[in-house]
Design a protein around this motif. Structure first.
Motif, PDB file in Angstrom:
ATOM      1  N   GLY A  11      45.460  39.375  36.363  1.00  0.00           N
ATOM      2  CA  GLY A  11      45.765  38.423  35.296  1.00  0.00           C
ATOM      3  C   GLY A  11      47.042  37.642  35.512  1.00  0.00           C
ATOM      4  O   GLY A  11      47.482  36.922  34.635  1.00  0.00           O
ATOM      5  N   SER A  12      47.645  37.763  36.669  1.00  0.00           N
ATOM      6  CA  SER A  12      48.921  37.094  36.893  1.00  0.00           C
ATOM      7  C   SER A  12      48.958  36.389  38.250  1.00  0.00           C
ATOM      8  O   SER A  12      48.040  36.519  39.041  1.00  0.00           O
ATOM      9  CB  SER A  12      50.061  38.118  36.823  1.00  0.00           C
ATOM     10  OG  SER A  12      49.888  39.081  37.833  1.00  0.00           O
ATOM     11  N   GLY A  13      50.025  35.672  38.468  1.00  0.00           N
ATOM     12  CA  GLY A  13      50.222  35.022  39.761  1.00  0.00           C
ATOM     13  C   GLY A  13      49.166  33.978  40.074  1.00  0.00           C
ATOM     14  O   GLY A  13      48.772  33.186  39.216  1.00  0.00           O
ATOM     15  N   LYS A  14      48.686  33.997  41.294  1.00  0.00           N
ATOM     16  CA  LYS A  14      47.720  33.006  41.767  1.00  0.00           C
ATOM     17  C   LYS A  14      46.383  33.068  41.035  1.00  0.00           C
ATOM     18  O   LYS A  14      45.643  32.100  41.007  1.00  0.00           O
ATOM     19  CB  LYS A  14      47.473  33.198  43.262  1.00  0.00           C
ATOM     20  CG  LYS A  14      48.683  32.923  44.110  1.00  0.00           C
ATOM     21  CD  LYS A  14      48.382  33.165  45.575  1.00  0.00           C
ATOM     22  CE  LYS A  14      49.610  32.937  46.428  1.00  0.00           C
ATOM     23  NZ  LYS A  14      49.320  33.179  47.846  1.00  0.00           N
ATOM     24  N   SER A  15      46.073  34.203  40.444  1.00  0.00           N
ATOM     25  CA  SER A  15      44.761  34.359  39.801  1.00  0.00           C
ATOM     26  C   SER A  15      44.696  33.783  38.391  1.00  0.00           C
ATOM     27  O   SER A  15      43.636  33.754  37.782  1.00  0.00           O
ATOM     28  CB  SER A  15      44.371  35.834  39.774  1.00  0.00           C
ATOM     29  OG  SER A  15      45.271  36.553  38.978  1.00  0.00           O
ATOM     30  N   ARG A  16      45.812  33.313  37.848  1.00  0.00           N
ATOM     31  CA  ARG A  16      45.803  32.768  36.478  1.00  0.00           C
ATOM     32  C   ARG A  16      44.820  31.621  36.321  1.00  0.00           C
ATOM     33  O   ARG A  16      44.110  31.534  35.325  1.00  0.00           O
ATOM     34  CB  ARG A  16      47.206  32.319  36.079  1.00  0.00           C
ATOM     35  CG  ARG A  16      48.134  33.488  35.823  1.00  0.00           C
ATOM     36  CD  ARG A  16      49.403  32.987  35.244  1.00  0.00           C
ATOM     37  NE  ARG A  16      49.121  32.685  33.846  1.00  0.00           N
ATOM     38  CZ  ARG A  16      49.907  33.018  32.854  1.00  0.00           C
ATOM     39  NH1 ARG A  16      51.025  33.619  33.096  1.00  0.00           N
ATOM     40  NH2 ARG A  16      49.582  32.718  31.624  1.00  0.00           N
ATOM     41  N   GLU A  17      44.789  30.722  37.280  1.00  0.00           N
ATOM     42  CA  GLU A  17      43.870  29.579  37.211  1.00  0.00           C
ATOM     43  C   GLU A  17      42.416  30.053  37.270  1.00  0.00           C
ATOM     44  O   GLU A  17      41.557  29.549  36.551  1.00  0.00           O
ATOM     45  CB  GLU A  17      44.160  28.595  38.350  1.00  0.00           C
ATOM     46  CG  GLU A  17      43.435  27.277  38.215  1.00  0.00           C
ATOM     47  CD  GLU A  17      43.763  26.538  36.918  1.00  0.00           C
ATOM     48  OE1 GLU A  17      42.843  25.943  36.329  1.00  0.00           O
ATOM     49  OE2 GLU A  17      44.942  26.564  36.485  1.00  0.00           O
ATOM     50  N   TYR A  18      42.155  31.026  38.097  1.00  0.00           N
ATOM     51  CA  TYR A  18      40.819  31.607  38.202  1.00  0.00           C
ATOM     52  C   TYR A  18      40.409  32.218  36.861  1.00  0.00           C
ATOM     53  O   TYR A  18      39.289  32.035  36.392  1.00  0.00           O
ATOM     54  CB  TYR A  18      40.804  32.652  39.317  1.00  0.00           C
ATOM     55  CG  TYR A  18      39.474  33.293  39.557  1.00  0.00           C
ATOM     56  CD1 TYR A  18      38.424  32.567  40.105  1.00  0.00           C
ATOM     57  CD2 TYR A  18      39.258  34.617  39.229  1.00  0.00           C
ATOM     58  CE1 TYR A  18      37.192  33.154  40.320  1.00  0.00           C
ATOM     59  CE2 TYR A  18      38.039  35.217  39.439  1.00  0.00           C
ATOM     60  CZ  TYR A  18      37.007  34.472  39.988  1.00  0.00           C
ATOM     61  OH  TYR A  18      35.788  35.064  40.188  1.00  0.00           O
ATOM     62  N   ASN A  19      41.338  32.925  36.213  1.00  0.00           N
ATOM     63  CA  ASN A  19      41.058  33.540  34.906  1.00  0.00           C
ATOM     64  C   ASN A  19      40.742  32.492  33.849  1.00  0.00           C
ATOM     65  O   ASN A  19      39.862  32.684  33.010  1.00  0.00           O
ATOM     66  CB  ASN A  19      42.239  34.393  34.453  1.00  0.00           C
ATOM     67  CG  ASN A  19      42.436  35.599  35.345  1.00  0.00           C
ATOM     68  OD1 ASN A  19      41.528  36.008  36.042  1.00  0.00           O
ATOM     69  ND2 ASN A  19      43.628  36.141  35.332  1.00  0.00           N
ATOM     70  N   LYS A  20      41.465  31.374  33.863  1.00  0.00           N
ATOM     71  CA  LYS A  20      41.196  30.290  32.909  1.00  0.00           C
ATOM     72  C   LYS A  20      39.775  29.777  33.066  1.00  0.00           C
ATOM     73  O   LYS A  20      39.083  29.523  32.079  1.00  0.00           O
ATOM     74  CB  LYS A  20      42.184  29.145  33.099  1.00  0.00           C
ATOM     75  CG  LYS A  20      43.565  29.438  32.578  1.00  0.00           C
ATOM     76  CD  LYS A  20      44.465  28.237  32.803  1.00  0.00           C
ATOM     77  CE  LYS A  20      45.894  28.535  32.416  1.00  0.00           C
ATOM     78  NZ  LYS A  20      46.777  27.379  32.648  1.00  0.00           N
TER      79      LYS A  20
END
Length: 91
Positions: A11-20
């Protein structure tokens, strides 16, 4: 409903955009943080399960259940099998 297994830092770092992008198409119902030693012998990564309602956008006022089992008192022992003694074959 769909269940996914994630590394805890998902849920943090580079994966935030993926989570959105995931939440634009799917509703997060629950997140369950698991103990560190759940995959002992294979990996020592902190994991969590996330439950989604598929194909329904997540709304900001949507209730999400967060459960933390990381210190639930349960411990695992190393489950690697002990080496079996070699057997001699008779001919």
């Amino acid at each position: 409903m769909q269940l996914l297994l994630f590394k805890n830092s998902a849920g943090s770092g580079k994966s935030r955009e993926y989570n959105k992008r995931i939440l634009e198409k799917h509703t997060l119902l629950a997140s369950i943080k698991m103990p560190v030693d759940i995959f002992i012998g294979k990996s020592s990564v902190q994991t969590m399960f996330m439950f989604f309602k598929v194909n329904e956008k997540h709304h900001k006022d949507e209730m999400v259940k967060f459960i933390d089992f990381s210190n639930d008192g349960y411990t695992r022992t190393n489950r690697k099998k002990e080496a079996q003694p070699k057997r001699h074959r008779s001919r």
